[in-house]
Design an enzyme around this catalytic site. Structure first.
Site, PDB file in Angstrom:
ATOM      1  N   TYR A 164       0.961  -1.370   0.058  1.00 23.51           N
ATOM      2  CA  TYR A 164      -0.021  -0.109  -0.009  1.00 23.51           C
ATOM      3  C   TYR A 164       0.947   1.203   0.025  1.00 23.51           C
ATOM      4  CZ  TYR A 164      -3.280   3.408   1.557  1.00 23.51           C
ATOM      5  OH  TYR A 164      -4.017   4.621   1.543  1.00 23.51           O
ATOM      6  N   ARG A 190       1.263   6.863  -6.703  1.00 18.24           N
ATOM      7  CA  ARG A 190       0.034   7.735  -6.773  1.00 18.24           C
ATOM      8  C   ARG A 190       0.560   9.228  -6.663  1.00 18.24           C
ATOM      9  NH1 ARG A 190      -5.491   7.110  -3.482  1.00 18.24           N
ATOM     10  NH2 ARG A 190      -3.811   6.844  -1.988  1.00 18.24           N
ATOM     11  N   TYR A 211      -0.836  12.613   6.943  1.00 20.44           N
ATOM     12  CA  TYR A 211      -0.303  11.844   7.973  1.00 20.44           C
ATOM     13  C   TYR A 211       0.927  11.742   8.143  1.00 20.44           C
ATOM     14  CZ  TYR A 211      -4.782   9.004   7.830  1.00 20.44           C
ATOM     15  OH  TYR A 211      -6.141   8.136   7.987  1.00 20.44           O
ATOM     16  N   ARG A 258     -11.369  13.049   2.529  1.00 18.68           N
ATOM     17  CA  ARG A 258     -12.234  12.310   3.084  1.00 18.68           C
ATOM     18  C   ARG A 258     -13.554  12.248   2.318  1.00 18.68           C
ATOM     19  NH1 ARG A 258      -9.185   9.191   6.171  1.00 18.68           N
ATOM     20  NH2 ARG A 258      -7.712  10.657   7.412  1.00 18.68           N
ATOM     21  N   GLU A 281     -14.087  -1.457   6.224  1.00 16.33           N
ATOM     22  CA  GLU A 281     -13.981   0.002   5.782  1.00 16.33           C
ATOM     23  C   GLU A 281     -15.362   0.129   4.968  1.00 16.33           C
ATOM     24  OE1 GLU A 281     -10.405   1.011   3.703  1.00 16.33           O
ATOM     25  OE2 GLU A 281     -11.440   1.965   1.996  1.00 16.33           O
TER      26      GLU A 281
END
Length: 331
Positions: A143, A150, A203, A216, A322
């Site tokens: 990930y 990305r 983060y 979000r 999730e």
């Protein structure tokens, strides 16, 4: 022009005859043939769903333009575009980067080139799926490799990596290619953050060398409509995972986050009227046997909303569930 319509069907009998008006969609589970329109295949079990597969469709009021560019199958209706790209990591085995990082950056660079060429530069919503998301290779969790690729593409293509970035999810499947589906348009979406959480793009480096690049939620504006896309949401407060090994508590925390995002979205919305019982949800479960527990908590907190359960790995190994959501309103 009337707006987009979102439809879920259990078999091809529910597919509209005017397939030229299907903008795109997703095929979840197993048993349905591949479609002629841009369709993301998600080969995962759907616990508690009577058919073994579901098809999701975005429908246009008029016939769509279509094309294939650099491996991206896409369709466009007016100022809205839906596309799907799949890349095999094996094709990047000789790259100086890890194969997944290289595939991720390549996919997003191609997406941005297509959107610029089409004059629809605003990326609204992205669905990312990759194999073995929590496993480590080349000295780094997969990930985190994906996040490197990305974000490198966002920066290389002169898109910001913070602030007004798309809503998104990233889930792990057992195997298969890197698969990315996306919805984009001409008008920028309005990014929505969660007051209970640190924005994902801020983060700390505890979670990898590059932060995840997503909001979000976003409020997107196809002609005559307002669509709320809530990103994949989990049991995270601040930036820390909560309630390890307790799927019921994780689901409650996840839904508390979704309700907080919904409140923020209504504060920024042109409609200010999205309700919890209007949400269309997709719930990702690490373990299929957890579905009855998750379903009960969803009904308790949201009411009898439409939910598609999918067995998939969440981006953090300590998270069991999730949930992503969507709601639509006319303007």
């Amino acid at each position: 022009m009337a707006g987009l319509v979102f439809l879920t069907t259990a078999d091809d009998a529910g597919v509209p005859r005017e397939t030229a008006r299907i903008l795109g969609g997703a095929r979840l589970g197993a048993g349905l043939p591949a479609a002629d329109w841009p369709e993301q295949g998600i080969a995962a079990a759907l616990p508690g769903v009577a058919p073994t597969a579901l098809r999701e469709l975005w429908l246009s009021p008029v016939d769509c333009q279509q094309g294939v560019d650099e491996g991206i199958a896409w369709r466009r209706t007016g100022d809205v575009l839906y596309g799907v790209i799949e890349l095999d990591e094996a094709d990047f085995a000789g790259d100086a980067r890890t194969p997944l990082q290289a595939a991720s950056e390549t996919a997003y660079r191609r997406i941005f080139r297509l959107l610029d060429a089409q004059g629809l530069p605003e990326l609204w919503r992205v669905w990312n799926y990759l194999a073995a998301i929590n496993e480590e290779s080349h000295g780094l969790e997969r990930y985190r490799q994906f996040n490197l690729g990305r974000q490198d593409a966002f920066l290389a293509c002169h898109r910001g990596a913070t602030g007004n970035v798309p809503a998104a999810c990233a889930l792990g499947l057992r195997d298969g290619p890197l698969s990315i589906a996306f919805l984009a348009g001409k008008l920028p979406a309005v990014a929505v953050e969660n007051p209970r959480q640190v924005s994902a793009y801020h983060y700390p480096t505890d979670y990898g060398p590059r932060s995840p690049t997503f909001s979000r939620a976003v409020l997107a504006y196809p002609p005559g409509q307002e669509i709320l896309f809530i990103s994949g949401t989990a049991s995270i407060v601040g930036h820390r995972s909560m309630h390890v090994d307790d799927v019921a508590a994780q689901t409650r925390e996840t839904l508390t986050n979704i309700l907080a995002v919904l409140g923020e979205a209504n504060r920024q919305s042109q409609q200010a009227g999205f309700r919890p019982d209007q949400l269309l949800c997709r719930a990702y479960l690490r373990h299929a046997d957890d579905w009855p527990t998750v379903a009960a908590v969803i009904e308790e907190m949201l009411g009898p909303v439409e939910v598609c359960p999918v067995v998939a790995d969440v981006c953090r190994a300590d998270l069991l569930v999730e949930i992503e959501a969507m709601a639509m309103a006319a303007r």
